[in-house]
Enzyme design. Structure first.
Site, PDB file in Angstrom:
ATOM      1  N   ASN A  29     -20.024  39.273  -1.497  1.00 39.51           N
ATOM      2  CA  ASN A  29     -19.460  38.529  -2.623  1.00 39.51           C
ATOM      3  C   ASN A  29     -20.245  37.271  -2.970  1.00 39.51           C
ATOM      4  OD1 ASN A  29     -18.081  37.650   0.011  1.00 39.51           O
ATOM      5  ND2 ASN A  29     -17.640  35.936  -1.336  1.00 39.51           N
ATOM      6  N   SER A 156     -32.307  36.201  10.905  1.00 39.94           N
ATOM      7  CA  SER A 156     -32.850  35.070  10.156  1.00 39.94           C
ATOM      8  C   SER A 156     -34.213  34.699  10.718  1.00 39.94           C
ATOM      9  CB  SER A 156     -31.909  33.858  10.226  1.00 39.94           C
ATOM     10  OG  SER A 156     -32.013  33.230  11.494  1.00 39.94           O
ATOM     11  N   TYR A 181     -26.279  28.358  15.574  1.00 41.27           N
ATOM     12  CA  TYR A 181     -26.456  29.357  14.510  1.00 41.27           C
ATOM     13  C   TYR A 181     -27.687  30.218  14.785  1.00 41.27           C
ATOM     14  CZ  TYR A 181     -27.776  31.287   9.971  1.00 41.27           C
ATOM     15  OH  TYR A 181     -28.158  32.130   8.958  1.00 41.27           O
TER      16      TYR A 181
END
Length: 316
Positions: A29, A156, A181
């Protein structure tokens, strides 16, 4: 001859048709996931947006339909931070087969304090890695029902060089958001490679492919009015960064190629061509920490214990 030289020419602007296929994009989204969904929708496939927010998913589907007339789109509510809900989300797909799942959704916290899910797991590790690990397990019967299906895991650039601490996966010590992260994204990368090894070991036809988007900035990303609008000022301020970085539309292309390119093989890593930060998708070497099978196996065992499911056990 390099692996890249052997790969056939790929045109991200002329994607192959995928009529009749079913693709699930987690986090479809917004951000990079939105552009993965938009590009896949142009192939004629049914694209399912996995998202917690029904309103945002509706806005994303409206935006895609405005650019891809006749797009086949659906939404399934998916909260990767809530392990107990993932099985029901998989059942809510109501499919007889799934051709690919793109594990794109992620959480990046900017500031302390450390946050936990209701299951007691650190939020970024839980959402980015454990949630996708559990989702893959619940989706395996649907993936096994489709010929040459694919699990696409999006890591990533930071995750490639992180140092995952197997003794403290939940980062209970010395918590800092950005390193936490990066470690969660490295866990995703290791999961993708280990999943492919385990699928090959049991003779499964599903492929596990890994990608990363490089460096992606909102200021270099084209507007999608129902989703996000880039102002003229943001665009101008972002232009110097375009030398090394890119927008999220371009950053989506390694994942899209991993889904669609018939030359893609399991266990591969795809990322941007220029320094791994921007440009057309290309094959990258799997090396260093990412090639450490012992670390990946230890992470897998810990993930099975934490989630209670095993995506590589079979049969389905």
């Amino acid at each position: 001859m390099s692996s890249e030289a052997q790969a056939p020419t790929w045109d991200s602007h002329r994607l192959p048709r995928a009529d009749g296929a079913n693709f699930l994009v987690t986090g479809g989204n917004a951000g990079i996931g939105y552009f993965v969904a938009e590009q896949l929708a142009g192939t004629g496939a049914t694209v399912i947006l996995g998202s917690r927010d029904t309103t945002k998913a509706a806005a994303a589907m409206s935006s895609i339909r405005s650019r891809v007339p006749g797009a086949h789109l659906r939404h399934v509510r998916l909260d990767l931070s809530d392990l107990s809900s993932i099985e029901s989300s998989a059942h809510a797909l109501e499919l007889d087969r799934l051709d690919a799942v793109v594990g794109n959704a992620g959480v990046l916290l900017d500031q302390p304090p450390r946050r936990e899910t209701k299951d007691g797991h650190e939020l970024m590790f839980a959402t980015n890695h454990l949630g996708h690990f559990a989702l893959a397990a619940w989706l395996m019967p649907l993936l096994a029902a489709a010929p040459a299906s694919r699990v696409i895991t999006t890591g990533s650039f930071l995750g490639k060089s992180a140092e995952l601490d197997l003794a403290d996966l939940q980062t209970t010590r010395e918590y800092q958001p950005k390193p936490t992260y990066a470690r969660s994204k490295q866990a995703q990368l290791l999961f993708g490679f280990e999943l492919d090894r385990r699928l090959r070991a049991i003779g499964a036809t599903t492929l596990s492919v890994v990608n990363h988007p490089g460096g992606a900035l909102d200021s270099l990303t084209p507007s999608r009015p129902a989703v996000r609008v880039r102002t003229a000022g943001q665009r101008l301020r972002g232009l110097p960064a375009g030398i090394l970085l890119q927008g999220k539309e371009t950053a989506a292309r390694p994942a899209v190629r991993a889904v669609l390119d018939p030359s893609v093989r399991g266990g591969q890593l795809w990322g941007p061509r220029v320094l791994g930060l921007r440009g057309k998708p290309r094959l990258e070497p799997v090396q260093g920490r990412l090639a450490d099978e012992a670390v990946a196996a230890a992470l897998w065992a810990a993930s099975v214990e934490l989630t209670g499911v095993d995506p590589g056990s079979g049969p389905w």
